[in-house]
Structure formats: C-alpha cells, structure tokens
Write a protein that holds these residues in place. Structure first.
Motif, PDB file in Angstrom:
ATOM      1  N   SER A 320       0.834  -1.203   0.000  1.00  0.00           N
ATOM      2  CA  SER A 320       0.000   0.000   0.000  1.00  0.00           C
ATOM      3  C   SER A 320       0.869   1.254   0.000  1.00  0.00           C
ATOM      4  O   SER A 320       1.976   1.270   0.540  1.00  0.00           O
ATOM      5  N   ASN A 321       0.359   2.323  -0.608  1.00  0.00           N
ATOM      6  CA  ASN A 321       1.030   3.618  -0.538  1.00  0.00           C
ATOM      7  C   ASN A 321       0.701   4.350   0.760  1.00  0.00           C
ATOM      8  O   ASN A 321       1.120   5.480   0.956  1.00  0.00           O
ATOM      9  N   CYS A 322      -0.077   3.714   1.625  1.00  0.00           N
ATOM     10  CA  CYS A 322      -0.445   4.312   2.914  1.00  0.00           C
ATOM     11  C   CYS A 322       0.049   3.381   4.008  1.00  0.00           C
ATOM     12  O   CYS A 322      -0.659   2.492   4.449  1.00  0.00           O
ATOM     13  N   GLU A 323       1.288   3.573   4.452  1.00  0.00           N
ATOM     14  CA  GLU A 323       1.881   2.671   5.430  1.00  0.00           C
ATOM     15  C   GLU A 323       1.310   2.895   6.830  1.00  0.00           C
ATOM     16  O   GLU A 323       1.120   1.953   7.586  1.00  0.00           O
ATOM     17  N   CYS A 330      -2.169   9.968   5.740  1.00  0.00           N
ATOM     18  CA  CYS A 330      -1.514   8.702   5.413  1.00  0.00           C
ATOM     19  C   CYS A 330      -0.031   8.976   5.163  1.00  0.00           C
ATOM     20  O   CYS A 330       0.309   9.944   4.472  1.00  0.00           O
ATOM     21  N   LEU A 406      -3.176   1.133   5.386  1.00  0.00           N
ATOM     22  CA  LEU A 406      -4.079   0.446   4.486  1.00  0.00           C
ATOM     23  C   LEU A 406      -3.450  -0.869   4.047  1.00  0.00           C
ATOM     24  O   LEU A 406      -2.227  -0.968   3.914  1.00  0.00           O
ATOM     25  N   PRO A 408      -2.239  -4.101   1.657  1.00  0.00           N
ATOM     26  CA  PRO A 408      -1.727  -4.173   0.288  1.00  0.00           C
ATOM     27  C   PRO A 408      -2.805  -4.667  -0.666  1.00  0.00           C
ATOM     28  O   PRO A 408      -3.815  -5.240  -0.246  1.00  0.00           O
ATOM     29  N   THR A 409      -2.612  -4.436  -1.938  1.00  0.00           N
ATOM     30  CA  THR A 409      -3.516  -4.960  -2.958  1.00  0.00           C
ATOM     31  C   THR A 409      -2.853  -6.150  -3.640  1.00  0.00           C
ATOM     32  O   THR A 409      -1.627  -6.261  -3.676  1.00  0.00           O
TER      33      THR A 409
END
Length: 568
Positions: A320-323, A330, A406, A408-409
């Motif tokens: 995620s780009n929101c660690e 974020c 958030l 990961p995808t």
C-alpha cells in the motif's frame, strides 16, 4: 427492566473500579474469571473509518495473546474483547460492524502462533458472559441519577467518551442517556449545558460534589432540565449494563459446562452473535495442589479443505502507498533496504514525515501521531542494532513492528501447468514519491527555544510536538536553482517550501509558525476537548510563549556553511 433508586445507585458506585483518562488504562484482571465466549470474525473497518470496538488498548501488540487481551478488557470493565492485525487488542461494549466468514480472520497472534488475531481489517471478538443479557436494555429508565460530580481532576475526565454526535445546542439529559445506552455504557453524564459524556468507569480524582448546587446550568435543549455546570457533571449510572462478576469477584462456576462455553444464539442489535462455522475452540486448565487459581488457555482449531486446480496461479502483492493511516493523514511507505545505510535513509524519511502528520491528521487522530514517531524511533534503533555486520531488511523490521495503514492490494494471474503449485511473489515498490536524492539526516539547523517558566526546551517541546526540520533540500532540480534548504512539513518533499541561503532566517520563522500551528491545533485543542487533562488556557499560553521565543532565538540564525554541496 425497572430502574433502581438514586440511593442504591450511589451505593453501587462504591463497588465500581475507577480509571484515569483514556490514555491511562486500568491494569489487566489477574483474578480468576469466567472465560470469555468466542463470537466470531467481524469487519474492523478500513483505516480512517470507525473501528468495530470503541477502545484501542495500549497493550504491546508485538507479544499479544487472547488471554492477555481478554484479561485487559475484563480489568477495564468492558463486555467485549477483540484482536486484529496479529495483536492489536480492542475493548468495547457493542459492535455494529458486519459478521464475516471465519476464513477472513487468519493472522496468528504475535505472542502465540496457535491463536488467531484477526486480519488486515478483520477482528476476532470475544464476549464476557457475566454481563446481563442486552436484549431488554432498550430504555433510558435503566439509568438513575447519582448527583453532581466533580470533573476538574488533574488526572483526567470523570467520563472520557464524549458524544460529539449530539448537537450541543439541542442537548437534553434524555438524549445523552439514549446515546450512552446505545453504546452499552453504564455511566452517562451531561456537563456545561450542552456536553454529553459516557464511560465504563469513573475517572480517578473525581468525586461527588460537596455542593450539589454547582450543577446549575440548564440544558441547551430543555431549560427545565439541569445539564451539569462548569467542570461539573450531572452523573447517571445503569447497574444492568455492568458485569455481574467484575474483576476481583470469584467466578460463579455453578452453571459452567465442562469444556469451552458456548456463545448465545440470541440475536440482539448492536451485539455479536455466535456464527455457524467450522471453527471450534477448546479450553484447557492447569492447577497446582497449593492453589485454586485456574488458567484459561484459548486455542483455536480450523478445518481446511484442499482442492486441486488444473492451472498454476501467480499472485503479486503490491504494498500500500499508505503505510500508516492516522485520522485524515496517510504516510508514504519508507523505502525498502537491505543494509545499514539504506535502513538509516528510511529512518530519516520516516522522521521527516512526522510534522505533516500533526498538521493534517486532525483531532482526535493527531494524538496517534506520537505512535508514528515511536515507530520511526524503533526503526532508527533497529538500523543501529540489527544492521551491524549482518543482513537486515524492511520485512524483518515490520514483522516486529507492524505499521497501521491500508492493506496491500493483490493481483492474480493463472496459466496452464502440469502441477498445482501456487506461488506468491512480493513486488518491490518504488519509493513514493520519487525524489532526486534520499532524504537527509533529520538534524535541523533551527533551534528549539528554552523557557524554564513553561518547562520547554530542546528535546522537550510543548505538548511533545517537535520543531519541524529545516535542512538540506533533497530535490536536485530545486537545489540547483539555489534553494538549498527545505522545511519538511509535507510527506512529499517536493511540496515542501524551499529557501536560498540568504532567506534561511525565513525558513526558521516558518518552522516556528508550523510548530505553533501544530501546538494549538493538536495539543491545546485536545486539552479544550478533554482528550488531554491539562488546562486549555495554560496549554494555549505555553504554545504562544514557545512561538514567541522560537522567533527570537532563530532571528539571527544563518545558513551559511550548510548544504553547500550536493551530497547524494
């Protein structure tokens, strides 16, 4: 149910444990108590949204077990205990999120891998069976008045869950009681004509007011009612919302079935029910001839089914780009590393983002920015201790210190193959945003002021909010233009203000202003709203004094001799 009279309610208060403010919880229950009943896997909400249970505990999530979490919630008088993301322990009285399939809660607990602690955004919830059934608790007549209560203790609020969902201009006692009843809180109170608070315990240092007439402010929504006064709470308690066997009272085993207790199948709005799944739970006990203490061990067994697929499957996990997700903020993920130098660069990037957390997270979320700073400090220490003469990487760090962001995808692709092997590969992320140079060491050139009267100084700023870092510009194109300094107040350094050498005093002045804004918006405002226990007037004065002193001590600070070469 029939409400009980005021005198009996006051007597009941003498049997209730007390607690300090929300950030200083009661100790865990060490007395034997009836085991909590497992109720299922629930949605814990996406980061930044409302979580399933109201209290996120301060317990160490890196060594968590079910036993530790339920004992903590029992000691703090909560009906429910929940575990998420390997070991984050929550407590609460109600849960309104959706029941999920059991296979969505798969993370092992950090302190015992045989137990399950939720998932990325899922939570396992357990219920204390010693509370009265909630099915009939729908009437505010459950509450009885216990008089006028003081609310000016230096140790915290009398009740610490403020009901901001209620309009102050329309406040009545009935509206406040209904809001607390819906949350399952046994204590409720109104204050200052338009404020409503709920709680599971009464805060330390508060007591029945010696002069009941100090609760003298009419309710904003009904002038015929009294809603407390300045630092005075009109307090109510509902005995039927409290445990019949609080921590410290011997458990009643007369109706306990051998083995693990079974959850109730009664469905009640706001409370979890036992799901129909293949998940079973067993209880084992150990005893010593010299003691009658019983230790409950919560273990979990799952039935699994394996099927053969005619194709190979490749799953790519994209971080995620929101660690870290804190309130409205974020963080960008710190870069990957595999040596000490890369680790220290990531630590610097972590610290440089912290000012943007306080500036943008908003209350009450911004109070968790201190946890993010602690995580950055843990990362810095990890680099120093774990990267000496041996390999170290980000995976090793986050396993010990999981971030709270958030999830990961994932993307999955399939292709014909002769076997049924499933492989998982981890994509190496590009540090976001991409800068021209690693972030510099977060040692600022501007000076934190000192004031003995207000007690602030280097390493001890007002409210714990540090002066934002002013140091070398890490964006090559901007540095090349002569803007060799940068004030790091945004997680994306390209958006941070930059300065040429002759404007360095302006950079420090802007840093002072940014610190002042954080001090007022986070520290002073949290005092005003009751999230902190200090006087708003004193906090505001300290923030202003620090800002004034900061401008004075940095007025003649010069940047000459610093950042003169591009060292990347």
């Amino acid at each position: 149910m029939v409400g009980f009279k005021s005198l009996s309610a006051i007597a009941a208060l003498s049997l209730v444990n007390s607690a300090q403010a929300w950030y200083n919880e009661l100790p865990s229950c060490v007395s034997p108590f009836k085991p909590f009943v497992y109720t299922g896997c629930f949605d814990n909400g996406a980061p930044g949204t409302k979580e399933a249970l109201s209290l996120r505990s301060d317990l160490d999530q890196n060594d968590m077990t079910v036993e530790k979490c339920v004992a903590h919630c029992k000691g703090n008088n909560y009906r429910l205990a929940g575990l998420s993301y390997y070991g984050v322990c929550y407590c609460g009285n109600t849960v309104s999120t959706a029941l999920l399939p059991e296979d969505q809660c798969t993370f092992p607990c950090s302190g015992d891998s045989t137990e399950t602690c939720g998932g990325d955004t899922q939570i396992n919830i357990w219920m204390d069976p010693t509370f009265p059934s909630p099915e009939d608790q729908t009437d505010i007549s459950e509450y009885a008045s216990v008089g006028c209560w003081t609310d000016d203790s230096s140790q915290g609020k009398a009740l610490f869950y403020r009901q901001d969902n209620l309009a102050s201009s329309e406040m009545t006692n009935d509206k406040c009681l209904k809001s607390c009843l819906d949350g399952g809180f046994p204590f409720a109170g109104t204050e200052y004509g338009g404020e409503c608070y709920c709680g599971v315990v009464i805060g330390n240092g508060t007591a029945l007011a010696t002069d009941e007439s100090t609760c003298n402010m009419p309710c904003n929504g009904d002038s015929s009612q009294t809603c407390g006064g300045p630092a005075r709470l009109s307090l109510y308690v509902a005995k039927d919302l409290q445990s019949l066997e609080p921590c410290g009272s011997p458990p009643d085993e007369s109706s306990t079935t051998p083995g693990y207790p079974t959850a109730t199948t009664t469905t009640t709005p706001g409370y979890p029910t036992s799901p129909t799944t293949t998940k079973t739970t067993t209880k084992s006990t150990t005893s010593s001839p010299s003691t009658t203490k019983t230790t409950t061990k919560y273990t979990t067994t799952k039935a699994t089914t394996t099927t053969t697929a005619p194709v190979c499957t490749a799953t790519t996990v994209i971080p995620s780009n929101c660690e870290w997700n804190i309130g409205k903020w974020c963080s960008n993920p710190v870069p990957e590393w595999d040596d000490k130098k890369g680790c220290l660069i990531s630590g610097s990037k972590c610290f440089l983002q912290s000012a943007s957390c306080f500036l943008k997270a908003g209350l009450p979320g911004a109070l968790s920015c201190f946890k993010y700073k602690e995580w950055c400090a843990a990362l810095d220490l990890y680099c120093i201790k774990n990267c000496i003469g041996k390999h170290c990487d980000k995976d090793g760090f986050v396993q010990k210190f999981p971030p709270h962001g958030l999830p990961p995808t994932t993307s999955t692709s399939t292709y014909p193959c002769p076997t049924t092997v499933t492989t998982t590969t981890k994509a190496t992320p590009t540090p976001y945003p991409t800068n021209d140079c690693p972030p510099p060491n977060p040692t600022g050139i501007c000076t934190q002021p000192t004031n003995k009267w207000f007690g602030y100084g280097p390493g001890k700023p007002v409210g714990g909010i540090e002066l934002p870092i002013v140091t070398c510009n890490n964006v090559w194109g901007d540095w090349k233009k002569g803007n060799i300094f940068k004030l790091y107040t945004d997680k994306d350094s390209k958006k941070c203000p930059s300065y040429p050498v002759y404007q360095f005093p302006n950079a420090c002045a802007d840093a002072c202003k940014s610190q002042y804004e954080q001090c007022e918006d986070v520290y002073a405002e949290s005092c005003k709203k009751g999230y902190k226990t200090y006087s708003y007037k004193d906090a505001d004065a300290a923030c202003k004094a620090q800002y004034k002193d900061c401008l004075i001590v940095n007025k003649w600070v010069q940047g000459y001799g610093h950042c003169t070469t591009w060292d990347c």
